[in-house]
Design a protein around this motif. Structure first.
Motif, mmCIF file in Angstrom:
data_model
loop_
_atom_site.group_PDB
_atom_site.id
_atom_site.type_symbol
_atom_site.label_atom_id
_atom_site.label_comp_id
_atom_site.label_asym_id
_atom_site.label_seq_id
_atom_site.Cartn_x
_atom_site.Cartn_y
_atom_site.Cartn_z
ATOM 1 N N MET A 65 0.833 -1.209 0.000
ATOM 2 C CA MET A 65 0.000 0.000 0.000
ATOM 3 C C MET A 65 0.870 1.263 0.000
ATOM 4 S SD MET A 65 -2.569 2.056 0.344
ATOM 5 C CE MET A 65 -4.031 1.067 0.418
ATOM 6 N N ASP A 104 -1.566 -3.096 3.084
ATOM 7 C CA ASP A 104 -2.976 -2.827 2.806
ATOM 8 C C ASP A 104 -3.870 -3.322 3.938
ATOM 9 O OD1 ASP A 104 -5.141 -1.947 1.271
ATOM 10 O OD2 ASP A 104 -5.369 -3.894 0.281
ATOM 11 N N LYS A 105 -4.817 -2.455 4.340
ATOM 12 C CA LYS A 105 -5.844 -2.775 5.335
ATOM 13 C C LYS A 105 -5.280 -3.072 6.734
ATOM 14 C CE LYS A 105 -9.318 -4.374 2.018
ATOM 15 N NZ LYS A 105 -8.613 -3.915 0.812
ATOM 16 N N ASP A 164 0.642 2.327 -3.626
ATOM 17 C CA ASP A 164 0.080 1.320 -4.538
ATOM 18 C C ASP A 164 0.965 1.085 -5.754
ATOM 19 O OD1 ASP A 164 -2.102 0.544 -3.075
ATOM 20 O OD2 ASP A 164 -3.546 1.790 -4.151
ATOM 21 N N GLY A 193 -5.241 9.337 -3.139
ATOM 22 C CA GLY A 193 -5.879 8.484 -2.139
ATOM 23 C C GLY A 193 -5.325 8.566 -0.736
ATOM 24 N N LYS A 197 -12.680 10.056 0.561
ATOM 25 C CA LYS A 197 -12.639 8.633 0.201
ATOM 26 C C LYS A 197 -11.202 8.132 0.014
ATOM 27 C CE LYS A 197 -17.212 8.570 -1.971
ATOM 28 N NZ LYS A 197 -17.989 8.282 -3.203
ATOM 29 N N LYS A 215 -7.649 5.949 0.302
ATOM 30 C CA LYS A 215 -7.201 4.561 0.425
ATOM 31 C C LYS A 215 -6.494 4.357 1.765
ATOM 32 C CE LYS A 215 -6.076 4.353 -4.527
ATOM 33 N NZ LYS A 215 -4.949 4.232 -5.489
ATOM 34 N N ILE A 216 -5.777 5.403 2.182
ATOM 35 C CA ILE A 216 -5.035 5.352 3.436
ATOM 36 C C ILE A 216 -5.299 6.627 4.216
ATOM 37 C CG2 ILE A 216 -2.943 6.201 2.266
ATOM 38 C CD1 ILE A 216 -1.315 4.645 4.389
ATOM 39 N N ILE A 218 -10.093 0.709 5.091
ATOM 40 C CA ILE A 218 -9.142 1.795 4.881
ATOM 41 C C ILE A 218 -7.882 1.534 5.701
ATOM 42 C CG2 ILE A 218 -8.725 4.273 5.191
ATOM 43 C CD1 ILE A 218 -11.714 4.724 4.739
ATOM 44 N N THR A 219 -6.747 1.596 5.054
ATOM 45 C CA THR A 219 -5.463 1.447 5.722
ATOM 46 C C THR A 219 -5.200 2.688 6.580
ATOM 47 O OG1 THR A 219 -4.697 0.193 3.807
ATOM 48 C CG2 THR A 219 -3.008 1.015 5.310
#
Length: 247
Positions: free
Chosen positions: A1, A26-27, A61, A77, A149, A151-152, A183-184
């Motif tokens: 990530m 990730d996550k 990513d 993100g 929104k 990703k991290i 979400i990470t």
């Protein structure tokens, strides 16, 4: 990530971070802990492109974002809540959230789940941000970052100046954000009990670099306290820097 690879960071001619590497999978919820002045906040500012980084890379990513400006990194993100929260004190709670919508180029509405996650948002929607308590401002700042929104989600000292009951609420919200929304999360923090209770992995920072890294389940509080007190990963106090292997 998110991978930080062999990063240096400077303020003017002063080098604050040297050859720093860490990975946020990730996550996962990953925490970076350390004493004041060791470079934790500078690490996050480096991820966001807010300080000078003469060497090293920031990879999101699989994409090298090291040359992108802060706005474009956010659009890729990354949701960022800086130390001190930096909400717009003269705008209402609702207007602060709508700033997040504009940042992502969206003319839609604030996601309803945020009102469930942070019940103070609808309750104080028309109250100015500057009239909120520190804990309420922190919840607003996190919600505003989530509106984009990401990703991290990156949080700098989310417990600073906040009463214990609100810290617990924020911890619950972070777990929900991670586990239910996927979400990470990367957190810089000094409150050890909070860190050990919320994270999957822990990095300890000292002298501008990473000196310790492990899965949180394997870590004892006394071990981290010793490292933060002595800068050592050994019982005899000898300083030993831990190499972080990048995947």
């Amino acid at each position: 990530m998110l991978n930080i690879e062999h990063l240096d960071a400077c303020y003017g001619e002063s080098r604050v971070i040297t050859d720093l590497s860490l990975e946020v999978s990730d996550k996962r919820i990953v925490c970076l802990i350390g004493r004041n002045g060791v470079g934790k906040s500078t690490t996050l500012k480096s991820v966001m492109g807010l300080v000078k980084n003469p060497t090293g890379r920031v990879i999101l990513d699989g994409e090298d974002i090291s040359q992108l400006n802060t706005y474009d990194r956010s659009r890729k993100g990354i949701g960022y809540v800086p130390q001190g929260r930096e909400i717009f004190s003269r705008l209402t709670v609702q207007e602060n959230l709508e700033i997040g919508l504009r940042a992502r180029g969206d003319k839609g509405s604030v996601p309803e789940y945020l009102y469930d996650l942070f019940p103070i948002l609808p309750k104080f929607a028309k109250r100015k941000g500057g009239d909120l308590s520190g804990g309420q401002q922190q919840q607003l700042a996190i919600a505003r970052a989530l509106v984009t929104k990401p990703k991290i989600l990156i949080l700098d000292e989310p417990t600073e100046g906040i009463q214990p009951s609100i810290i617990e609420n924020i911890g619950d919200a972070i777990r929900t954000i991670n586990r239910e929304l996927g979400i990470t999360v990367l957190i810089v923090e000094q409150y050890l009990d909070f860190v050990l209770g919320i994270s999957d992995e822990l990095y300890v920072m000292e002298h501008g670099g990473i000196v310790f890294h492990d899965q949180t389940a394997n870590i004892k509080a006394e071990q981290v306290q010793r490292i933060m007190t002595t800068g050592s990963t050994t019982n005899n106090g000898a300083y030993k820097k831990v190499n972080v292997t990048m995947k």
